[in-house]
Motif scaffolding. Structure first.
Motif, short mmCIF file in Angstrom:
data_model
loop_
_atom_site.label_atom_id
_atom_site.label_comp_id
_atom_site.label_asym_id
_atom_site.label_seq_id
_atom_site.Cartn_x
_atom_site.Cartn_y
_atom_site.Cartn_z
N GLY A 296 19.07 62.16 -63.14
CA GLY A 296 18.24 62.45 -64.09
C GLY A 296 18.74 63.03 -65.58
O GLY A 296 18.04 63.60 -66.62
N ARG A 297 20.25 62.76 -65.70
CA ARG A 297 20.92 63.07 -66.96
C ARG A 297 21.00 62.29 -67.86
O ARG A 297 20.98 60.79 -67.61
CB ARG A 297 22.20 63.74 -66.44
N LEU A 298 21.02 62.55 -69.05
CA LEU A 298 21.10 61.58 -70.11
C LEU A 298 22.67 61.47 -70.49
O LEU A 298 23.26 62.59 -71.04
CB LEU A 298 20.50 62.02 -71.39
N THR A 319 32.11 62.07 -75.09
CA THR A 319 30.95 61.88 -73.99
C THR A 319 30.25 63.32 -74.02
O THR A 319 30.91 64.30 -73.81
CB THR A 319 31.42 61.44 -72.66
N VAL A 320 28.74 63.08 -74.01
CA VAL A 320 28.01 64.16 -73.80
C VAL A 320 26.98 63.94 -72.83
O VAL A 320 26.40 62.74 -72.67
CB VAL A 320 27.49 64.76 -75.08
N GLU A 321 26.36 64.77 -72.15
CA GLU A 321 25.55 64.80 -71.09
C GLU A 321 24.08 65.76 -71.69
O GLU A 321 24.59 66.72 -72.10
CB GLU A 321 25.67 64.83 -69.85
N ALA A 322 22.99 65.38 -71.27
CA ALA A 322 21.82 66.21 -71.43
C ALA A 322 20.87 66.19 -70.27
O ALA A 322 21.04 65.24 -69.49
CB ALA A 322 20.97 65.86 -72.91
N LEU A 323 20.16 67.20 -70.08
CA LEU A 323 19.17 67.33 -68.97
C LEU A 323 17.87 67.86 -69.52
O LEU A 323 17.89 69.07 -70.21
CB LEU A 323 19.70 67.93 -67.72
#
Length: 396
Positions: A296-298, A319-323
């Motif tokens: 479910g991470r972007l 690179t970056v992730e969001a939740l």
């Protein structure tokens, strides 16, 4: 004078009798029996986790139980364990048993000697055909209460957390009996979850407890269903949320109104807002943005010209992730968004031939996190949200 002397002599037998009775009474009082523990015995098998529990009168053991958790081979991550009931005979502690996993014969022959306020242990432990010389000195013992205080309580699983400020919405922990762990893990092959490899290592705590905590990552919108299914599996004693990727210093709480569609989070709108904000703060162009269907991470990738050797016109890839999830189990009128710290690498994307670059700086210890240009406060403003204040443990 003569009469006084006779009187004094007449008192002597009574005094001697009283002293004799006092000594007799003292001898008649047995030394209290107590349980003592040695929680850290060095000089045992290399790298072994050793606990010795003794029933003792004074400094003399009347019986003991030796619990040893060790690696069967020097470089093995696997753990093995044996428990031996020891017979006490003076300073001698002896007994036989077998390892719990491979059923290898075990023999123990130890000499325990008081050394002031501590104890020394010398002797031999045999495991199969291997013989281990024991020389453990200056060991302090603990009372039962002191020993229990040294044991860490397993509070890693929150089965009904009030919100996601102490646990992570995508992180699920399942405590399962060791004998049922294999069958439970097989059921996860058909589940859309990610299993933490490190949680499959059966350590000494798991061997002694007879239970293993398996950590999973799952889309927050499916986490509750995964937990409910896990709880129904035979051998599972607890399932719930646990610690995961979310760092509250990089989290934002914002109203859910306008960010849901059909009862679900509008991921397209979230992705558009997050990537647009990051493109500004990073001063970079969006290269890709995709939602991971398992966790479910972007996951987002940005590119910009590298400052490294400008003449080469290299490209910095960030690179970056969001939740994003509801701020508590069961849903609410607020959402919580977490943004990871950026990671980056430098590549040559010019027309061939290209330089093959080894980004060896990524493994440096204590390196400072790359700046995101203030992306978290910028996103909080864009979402009309609040930031977490760690000092007051509240949203501000």
């Amino acid at each position: 004078m003569r009469a006084l002397l006779i009187s004094l002599l007449a008192l002597l037998p009574a005094t001697d009798l009283a002293l004799a009775q006092g000594k007799s009474a003292a001898k008649a009082t047995p030394t209290a029996t107590e349980t003592r523990y040695f929680a850290n015995l060095d000089g045992f098998i290399d790298g072994a986790d050793v606990v010795l529990k003794e029933t003792r009168q004074g400094k003399s053991a009347t019986s003991a139980v030796l619990d040893v958790c060790f690696s069967p081979t020097k470089d093995s991550d696997r753990k093995e364990r044996f428990v031996v009931n020891l017979t006490a005979n003076g300073q001698s502690l002896t007994g036989t048993s077998q390892t719990l996993g491979s059923k290898t014969p075990v023999s123990v022959n130890l000499q325990q000697k008081p050394n002031g306020e501590t104890f020394d242990f010398k002797g031999v432990v045999g495991i199969g055909t291997a013989t281990h010389e024991i020389n453990s000195t200056d060991n302090s013992d603990l009372s039962e209460k002191e020993f229990e205080e040294t044991q860490s309580a397993d509070e890693s699983i929150a089965q009904a957390p009030k919100d996601f400020t102490a646990v992570s919405p995508e992180a699920v922990g399942v405590r399962v009996a060791l004998e049922a762990a294999s069958d439970f893990l097989k059921t996860l092959k058909t589940e859309n979850v990610e299993v933490s490899l490190s949680s499959l290592s059966i350590g000494c705590d798991a061997l002694r407890a007879g239970k293993l905590v398996i950590n999973l990552s799952v889309d927050p919108e499916r986490a509750a269903a995964v937990i409910a299914k896990a709880k129904a599996f035979p051998g599972v004693s607890a399932a719930g949320w646990t610690n995961g990727v979310v760092d509250m210093d990089r989290a934002i709480l914002f109203p859910a109104a306008g960010w849901r569609e059909g009862g679900k989070i509008d991921r397209a709108k979230i992705a558009s807002t997050v990537t647009a904000t990051l493109a500004q703060t990073l001063e970079a162009k969006l290269a890709s943005a995709n939602w991971d269907e398992v966790t479910g991470r972007l996951k987002m990738t940005f590119k910009r010209p590298s400052d490294t050797f400008p003449a080469l016109q290299l490209t910095e890839v960030i690179t970056v992730e969001a939740l994003v999830s509801a701020d508590k189990p069961g849903g609410s009128d607020k959402l919580m968004l977490w943004l990871s710290s950026p990671s980056d690498t430098t590549v040559d994307e010019n027309t061939p031939p290209r330089l093959n670059l080894n980004d060896d700086a990524t493994g440096e210890e204590e390196s400072e996190p790359r700046s995101d240009g203030g992306a978290v406060p910028a996103l909080a403003k864009e979402l009309k949200g609040q930031r977490w204040d760690s000092e007051s443990s509240t949203w501000q």
